[in-house]
Design a protein around this motif. Structure first.
Motif, mmCIF file in Angstrom:
data_model
loop_
_atom_site.group_PDB
_atom_site.id
_atom_site.type_symbol
_atom_site.label_atom_id
_atom_site.label_comp_id
_atom_site.label_asym_id
_atom_site.label_seq_id
_atom_site.Cartn_x
_atom_site.Cartn_y
_atom_site.Cartn_z
ATOM 1 N N ALA A 103 0.833 -1.205 0.000
ATOM 2 C CA ALA A 103 0.000 0.000 0.000
ATOM 3 C C ALA A 103 0.865 1.251 0.000
ATOM 4 N N ALA A 104 1.972 1.216 0.753
ATOM 5 C CA ALA A 104 2.882 2.367 0.795
ATOM 6 C C ALA A 104 3.487 2.620 -0.581
ATOM 7 N N GLN A 105 3.847 1.549 -1.299
ATOM 8 C CA GLN A 105 4.415 1.706 -2.637
ATOM 9 C C GLN A 105 3.388 2.287 -3.611
ATOM 10 N N ARG A 106 2.141 1.845 -3.502
ATOM 11 C CA ARG A 106 1.102 2.368 -4.382
ATOM 12 C C ARG A 106 0.929 3.864 -4.212
ATOM 13 N N LEU A 107 0.964 4.326 -2.977
ATOM 14 C CA LEU A 107 0.687 5.734 -2.698
ATOM 15 C C LEU A 107 1.942 6.584 -2.552
ATOM 16 N N GLY A 108 3.125 5.966 -2.706
ATOM 17 C CA GLY A 108 4.361 6.737 -2.736
ATOM 18 C C GLY A 108 4.824 7.263 -1.396
ATOM 19 N N VAL A 109 4.612 6.470 -0.318
ATOM 20 C CA VAL A 109 5.094 6.861 1.001
ATOM 21 C C VAL A 109 5.880 5.692 1.593
ATOM 22 N N SER A 110 6.464 5.906 2.764
ATOM 23 C CA SER A 110 7.199 4.843 3.436
ATOM 24 C C SER A 110 6.246 3.901 4.166
ATOM 25 N N SER A 111 6.728 2.701 4.491
ATOM 26 C CA SER A 111 5.900 1.753 5.234
ATOM 27 C C SER A 111 5.534 2.309 6.599
ATOM 28 N N GLY A 112 6.490 3.010 7.226
ATOM 29 C CA GLY A 112 6.206 3.605 8.525
ATOM 30 C C GLY A 112 5.112 4.655 8.443
ATOM 31 N N GLN A 113 5.134 5.469 7.367
ATOM 32 C CA GLN A 113 4.093 6.480 7.181
ATOM 33 C C GLN A 113 2.747 5.822 6.916
ATOM 34 N N ALA A 114 2.748 4.722 6.179
ATOM 35 C CA ALA A 114 1.497 4.000 5.905
ATOM 36 C C ALA A 114 0.865 3.517 7.204
ATOM 37 N N SER A 115 1.668 2.960 8.088
ATOM 38 C CA SER A 115 1.155 2.487 9.377
ATOM 39 C C SER A 115 0.617 3.637 10.219
ATOM 40 N N LYS A 116 1.302 4.788 10.183
ATOM 41 C CA LYS A 116 0.853 5.960 10.949
ATOM 42 C C LYS A 116 -0.486 6.484 10.438
ATOM 43 N N LEU A 117 -0.683 6.461 9.134
ATOM 44 C CA LEU A 117 -1.937 6.958 8.553
ATOM 45 C C LEU A 117 -3.124 6.109 9.004
ATOM 46 N N VAL A 118 -2.953 4.783 8.973
ATOM 47 C CA VAL A 118 -4.055 3.915 9.393
ATOM 48 C C VAL A 118 -4.286 4.032 10.893
ATOM 49 N N ALA A 119 -3.213 4.140 11.658
ATOM 50 C CA ALA A 119 -3.359 4.308 13.100
ATOM 51 C C ALA A 119 -4.082 5.605 13.436
ATOM 52 N N LYS A 120 -3.798 6.660 12.695
ATOM 53 C CA LYS A 120 -4.479 7.940 12.907
ATOM 54 C C LYS A 120 -5.964 7.804 12.589
ATOM 55 N N LEU A 121 -6.302 7.075 11.525
ATOM 56 C CA LEU A 121 -7.700 6.876 11.166
ATOM 57 C C LEU A 121 -8.429 6.110 12.268
ATOM 58 N N GLU A 122 -7.809 5.049 12.786
ATOM 59 C CA GLU A 122 -8.418 4.278 13.875
ATOM 60 C C GLU A 122 -8.604 5.137 15.122
#
Length: 299
Positions: A22-41
């Motif tokens: 998912a991070a590769q699809r949207l052009g961010v790091s894996s750590g940023q991807a995890s932070k985005l979902v955690a923020k949504l939750e």
């Protein structure tokens, strides 16, 4: 972290089954991807995903949220794409303000050619020498000769406009040809009321010269018509006088003292998105005015 970025990341994780993908699809790091979902939750106050060292899967609430969220994102993307597509199409009503003499002599046939090239554009042309207020009067683009008094407008230079002194051969034969601007004191001058001060004529490397005359028109065509009939000398744009000079009904005088050319410019408000129809017309006029203007050739 805006909400849309969090939602897009959540959808991508569900569809791809991995934060890394998912991070590769949207052009961010894996750590940023995890932070985005955690923020949504955190914002929603629920757990959307079950994470393990081997896989990631939606919770029951997470799956329901995805099923309702995915169509909304698709609809948003479709709306965004349609608006971008519309903004890139040369279409719609284009309201212009153009100067009187220049419209009659030059612009009208050019605008007709533009309309033929772009059949989805509806041209609404106001012909006036008044300095219109673009935003207040709903004008998309103004073409003006000389500097604009409105500093909030962006000016795109299109071509130089020469202002020259002319007279008829009959007048010059009867009254003599002036050889310096000072010689105008002994001549009849036809005044153009569109000038900021019709009684002050501008020449190169000297202060404006005061002239007198019994005939005045607030219209360059009227001044030139009077000059053709031998009523005096007039100061006028070369796009009006040029065809008459080629035809022999007028002659340029005091050419060595001609003032520097002024500019014809396309004006539009600063900071405003320039629609495709405006960009297309500006680009069209820039291309048409390349090189020496037609009216300045052949004399």
């Amino acid at each position: 972290m805006d909400r849309m970025s969090c939602d897009r990341m959540f959808v991508s994780v569900i569809e791809l089954g991995s934060f890394t993908a998912a991070a590769q699809r949207l052009g961010v790091s894996s750590g940023q991807a995890s932070k985005l979902v955690a923020k949504l939750e955190s914002d929603l106050g629920v757990q959307l995903l079950v994470r393990s060292t081997r896989a990631v899967a939606p919770t029951e609430i997470g799956l329901g949220y995805y099923q309702r969220l995915r169509p909304l994102i698709e609809e948003f993307d479709a709306l965004d794409a349609s608006l971008r597509s519309a903004s890139d199409r040369v279409q719609g009503r284009l309201r212009l303000s153009v100067p009187v003499s220049f419209s009659a002599q030059v612009l009208a046939p050019m605008l007709a050619d533009f309309a033929l090239l772009h059949p989805e554009v509806a041209l609404d042309v106001a012909v006036t020498d008044r300095q219109v207020t673009l935003v207040d009067e709903g004008i998309d683009l103004a073409l003006r000769i000389g500097p604009s008094r409105d500093t909030s407008l962006i000016a795109r230079r299109l071509c130089p406009i020469r202002v020259i002194c002319v007279a008829s051969p009959a007048y010059l034969a009867a009254r003599g040809t002036p050889h310096t601007p000072e010689d105008l004191a002994g001549h009849d001058c036809i005044l153009d009321g569109n000038f900021a001060d019709p009684h002050r004529w501008t020449f190169r490397d000297m202060p404006p010269l005061r002239v007198e005359g019994r005939i005045s028109f607030a219209h360059a065509e009227g001044c030139v018509a009077a000059a053709e009939r031998g009523l005096g000398l007039t100061m006028t744009p070369s796009f009006v006088a040029g065809p008459r000079i080629r035809a022999g009904t007028l002659r340029p005088v005091l050419a060595a003292y001609e003032a520097p050319a002024i500019a014809l410019s396309a004006l539009y408000p600063a900071g405003r998105h320039l629609a495709a129809k405006q960009r297309a017309l500006i680009d069209f006029l820039v291309q048409r005015f390349q090189g020496a203007p037609d009216w300045d050739q052949g004399w």
